[in-house]
Each structure stands twice: as structure tokens, then as C-alpha cells.
Design a protein around this motif. Sequence first.
Motif, PDB file in Angstrom:
ATOM      1  N   ILE A   1      43.178 -38.365   4.721  1.00 24.77           N
ATOM      2  CA  ILE A   1      44.424 -38.755   4.052  1.00 24.77           C
ATOM      3  C   ILE A   1      44.976 -40.021   4.689  1.00 24.77           C
ATOM      4  N   CYS A   2      45.031 -40.049   6.013  1.00 30.29           N
ATOM      5  CA  CYS A   2      45.554 -41.214   6.731  1.00 30.29           C
ATOM      6  C   CYS A   2      44.787 -42.471   6.344  1.00 30.29           C
ATOM      7  N   ASN A   3      43.466 -42.381   6.359  1.00 27.61           N
ATOM      8  CA  ASN A   3      42.655 -43.551   6.022  1.00 27.61           C
ATOM      9  C   ASN A   3      42.875 -44.008   4.592  1.00 27.61           C
ATOM     10  N   THR A   4      43.010 -43.071   3.677  1.00 28.98           N
ATOM     11  CA  THR A   4      43.274 -43.429   2.280  1.00 28.98           C
ATOM     12  C   THR A   4      44.621 -44.143   2.170  1.00 28.98           C
ATOM     13  N   LEU A   5      45.644 -43.617   2.853  1.00 26.75           N
ATOM     14  CA  LEU A   5      46.968 -44.249   2.825  1.00 26.75           C
ATOM     15  C   LEU A   5      46.930 -45.648   3.425  1.00 26.75           C
ATOM     16  N   LYS A   6      46.259 -45.788   4.553  1.00 23.07           N
ATOM     17  CA  LYS A   6      46.264 -47.067   5.274  1.00 23.07           C
ATOM     18  C   LYS A   6      45.405 -48.138   4.603  1.00 23.07           C
ATOM     19  N   HIS A   7      44.513 -47.731   3.698  1.00 27.84           N
ATOM     20  CA  HIS A   7      43.663 -48.698   3.006  1.00 27.84           C
ATOM     21  C   HIS A   7      44.132 -48.974   1.571  1.00 27.84           C
ATOM     22  N   ASN A   8      45.323 -48.486   1.225  1.00 24.51           N
ATOM     23  CA  ASN A   8      45.882 -48.701  -0.105  1.00 24.51           C
ATOM     24  C   ASN A   8      47.096 -49.616   0.020  1.00 24.51           C
ATOM     25  N   ILE A   9      47.108 -50.693  -0.746  1.00 28.70           N
ATOM     26  CA  ILE A   9      48.191 -51.678  -0.640  1.00 28.70           C
ATOM     27  C   ILE A   9      49.566 -51.064  -0.927  1.00 28.70           C
ATOM     28  N   LYS A  10      49.629 -50.022  -1.759  1.00 32.29           N
ATOM     29  CA  LYS A  10      50.910 -49.397  -2.104  1.00 32.29           C
ATOM     30  C   LYS A  10      51.428 -48.469  -1.008  1.00 32.29           C
ATOM     31  N   THR A  11      50.548 -48.022  -0.104  1.00 24.67           N
ATOM     32  CA  THR A  11      50.967 -47.017   0.882  1.00 24.67           C
ATOM     33  C   THR A  11      50.681 -47.405   2.335  1.00 24.67           C
TER      34      THR A  11
ATOM     35  N   GLN B   1      52.336 -34.482  -4.740  1.00 24.29           N
ATOM     36  CA  GLN B   1      53.649 -35.039  -4.376  1.00 24.29           C
ATOM     37  C   GLN B   1      53.622 -36.569  -4.369  1.00 24.29           C
ATOM     38  N   MET B   2      52.532 -37.133  -3.859  1.00 25.03           N
ATOM     39  CA  MET B   2      52.412 -38.601  -3.797  1.00 25.03           C
ATOM     40  C   MET B   2      52.405 -39.217  -5.195  1.00 25.03           C
ATOM     41  N   SER B   3      51.876 -38.492  -6.171  1.00 23.60           N
ATOM     42  CA  SER B   3      51.838 -39.012  -7.542  1.00 23.60           C
ATOM     43  C   SER B   3      53.240 -39.088  -8.156  1.00 23.60           C
ATOM     44  N   LYS B   4      54.178 -38.309  -7.599  1.00 21.88           N
ATOM     45  CA  LYS B   4      55.545 -38.284  -8.122  1.00 21.88           C
ATOM     46  C   LYS B   4      56.474 -39.244  -7.385  1.00 21.88           C
ATOM     47  N   HIS B   5      56.259 -39.398  -6.066  1.00 24.40           N
ATOM     48  CA  HIS B   5      57.211 -40.175  -5.257  1.00 24.40           C
ATOM     49  C   HIS B   5      56.556 -40.559  -3.932  1.00 24.40           C
ATOM     50  N   LEU B   6      56.772 -41.796  -3.486  1.00 24.02           N
ATOM     51  CA  LEU B   6      56.250 -42.212  -2.179  1.00 24.02           C
ATOM     52  C   LEU B   6      57.283 -41.915  -1.097  1.00 24.02           C
ATOM     53  N   PRO B   7      56.865 -41.288  -0.011  1.00 22.30           N
ATOM     54  CA  PRO B   7      57.795 -40.950   1.067  1.00 22.30           C
ATOM     55  C   PRO B   7      58.034 -42.148   1.998  1.00 22.30           C
ATOM     56  N   ASP B   8      58.983 -41.971   2.918  1.00 23.98           N
ATOM     57  CA  ASP B   8      59.237 -42.975   3.948  1.00 23.98           C
ATOM     58  C   ASP B   8      58.364 -42.752   5.179  1.00 23.98           C
ATOM     59  N   MET B   9      57.808 -41.542   5.304  1.00 30.08           N
ATOM     60  CA  MET B   9      56.928 -41.202   6.423  1.00 30.08           C
ATOM     61  C   MET B   9      56.086 -40.000   6.025  1.00 30.08           C
ATOM     62  N   VAL B  10      54.884 -39.903   6.644  1.00 30.22           N
ATOM     63  CA  VAL B  10      54.003 -38.759   6.424  1.00 30.22           C
ATOM     64  C   VAL B  10      53.632 -38.175   7.782  1.00 30.22           C
ATOM     65  N   ILE B  11      53.758 -36.845   7.904  1.00 32.89           N
ATOM     66  CA  ILE B  11      53.335 -36.126   9.111  1.00 32.89           C
ATOM     67  C   ILE B  11      52.173 -35.230   8.696  1.00 32.89           C
ATOM     68  N   LEU B  12      51.016 -35.459   9.322  1.00 36.16           N
ATOM     69  CA  LEU B  12      49.776 -34.826   8.880  1.00 36.16           C
ATOM     70  C   LEU B  12      49.136 -33.974   9.959  1.00 36.16           C
TER      71      LEU B  12
ATOM     72  N   LYS C   1      66.191 -40.574   4.094  1.00 40.37           N
ATOM     73  CA  LYS C   1      64.774 -40.918   4.196  1.00 40.37           C
ATOM     74  C   LYS C   1      63.954 -39.666   3.904  1.00 40.37           C
ATOM     75  N   CYS C   2      62.849 -39.847   3.211  1.00 44.00           N
ATOM     76  CA  CYS C   2      62.018 -38.730   2.787  1.00 44.00           C
ATOM     77  C   CYS C   2      60.739 -38.657   3.631  1.00 44.00           C
ATOM     78  N   ILE C   3      60.437 -37.463   4.108  1.00 44.07           N
ATOM     79  CA  ILE C   3      59.242 -37.236   4.919  1.00 44.07           C
ATOM     80  C   ILE C   3      58.397 -36.162   4.253  1.00 44.07           C
ATOM     81  N   TYR C   4      57.097 -36.429   4.122  1.00 44.21           N
ATOM     82  CA  TYR C   4      56.156 -35.408   3.673  1.00 44.21           C
ATOM     83  C   TYR C   4      55.489 -34.814   4.901  1.00 44.21           C
ATOM     84  N   VAL C   5      55.480 -33.498   4.979  1.00 39.20           N
ATOM     85  CA  VAL C   5      54.845 -32.763   6.072  1.00 39.20           C
ATOM     86  C   VAL C   5      53.671 -31.992   5.485  1.00 39.20           C
ATOM     87  N   VAL C   6      52.457 -32.303   5.969  1.00 38.48           N
ATOM     88  CA  VAL C   6      51.250 -31.631   5.492  1.00 38.48           C
ATOM     89  C   VAL C   6      50.730 -30.758   6.626  1.00 38.48           C
ATOM     90  N   GLU C   7      50.952 -29.450   6.489  1.00 36.02           N
ATOM     91  CA  GLU C   7      50.625 -28.480   7.547  1.00 36.02           C
ATOM     92  C   GLU C   7      50.289 -27.159   6.874  1.00 36.02           C
TER      93      GLU C   7
END
Length: 120
Positions: free
Chosen positions: A64-74, A41-52, A3-9
Motif C-alpha cells: 500500500i505504501c509503495n502504491t501511494l508513494k508512486h502515485n502523483i495524486k497520493t 475509502q481511498m476511492s471516496k476521499h483522500l486522507p491527510d495521513m495514513v497509518i498502516l 485533519k483526516c487519518i486512515y488507520v489500516v489495522e
Amino acid sequence: MKKCIYVVEDNPSIREIIEFLLIEELYEVKTCQNTSDFWFQMSKHLPDMVILDIMLPDGSGVDICNTLKHNIKTHHIPVMMMSANNHLNAVKAKCDAEDFINKPFDLNDFANRVDKYLLN
């Protein structure tokens, strides 16, 4: 397949600790120091989880969270918000993340929270 996780810190020390912990838990980890790196990174591959992180040098984890949660793909991707400065109740009112954790955090608690969303 891992599983792939993106960490934004933006803090390199915290980013490295989280990356090390998640790799030890057998996750694939991509780290991003800002919102620009994250969207690249999101333009290349969708992760299984995001830590922001909430406070980032070029934007907000809440945005970022709001953009992800309001997009049907994410919208299905679990999001965990982290912050040292914000009261989490205020953040919860602003975004639909699955989880919120205060920094500093207990590493075992952190790993257990991630596992809750990714172990099937």
C-alpha cells in the motif's frame, strides 16, 4: 476542518485504541481492517495521513505504501508504518514511509509522531 487519518489495522483491539487516541487528539479517523476496505475509502476521499500495519489479512502495508508513494495524486500523504513482527530497518528498505513505529508503542510518542506530520 479536522485533519483526516486512515488507520489500516486488522487487530480490532489495536484499531480501537488508535481510533480513540486520534479522536481524542481531534482528528477525523476512518479505520480499515484490510487492504480492500482501505482502497474503498481511498476511492471516496483522500486522507491527510495514513497509518498502516505491515501484516494484513489480504495484503501488505508495504505494498500500500509503495502504491501511494508512486502515485502523483497520493505521494504527498504522510505514511506511518506499524509492526510488531518486522525489523523496521528491513521495512525502511522496502518503502518510503515518513515514519515507522514498533508495536507495542507508547501512546504519547504515537500521538506526537502523528502531530509532527499534521500540525501546521
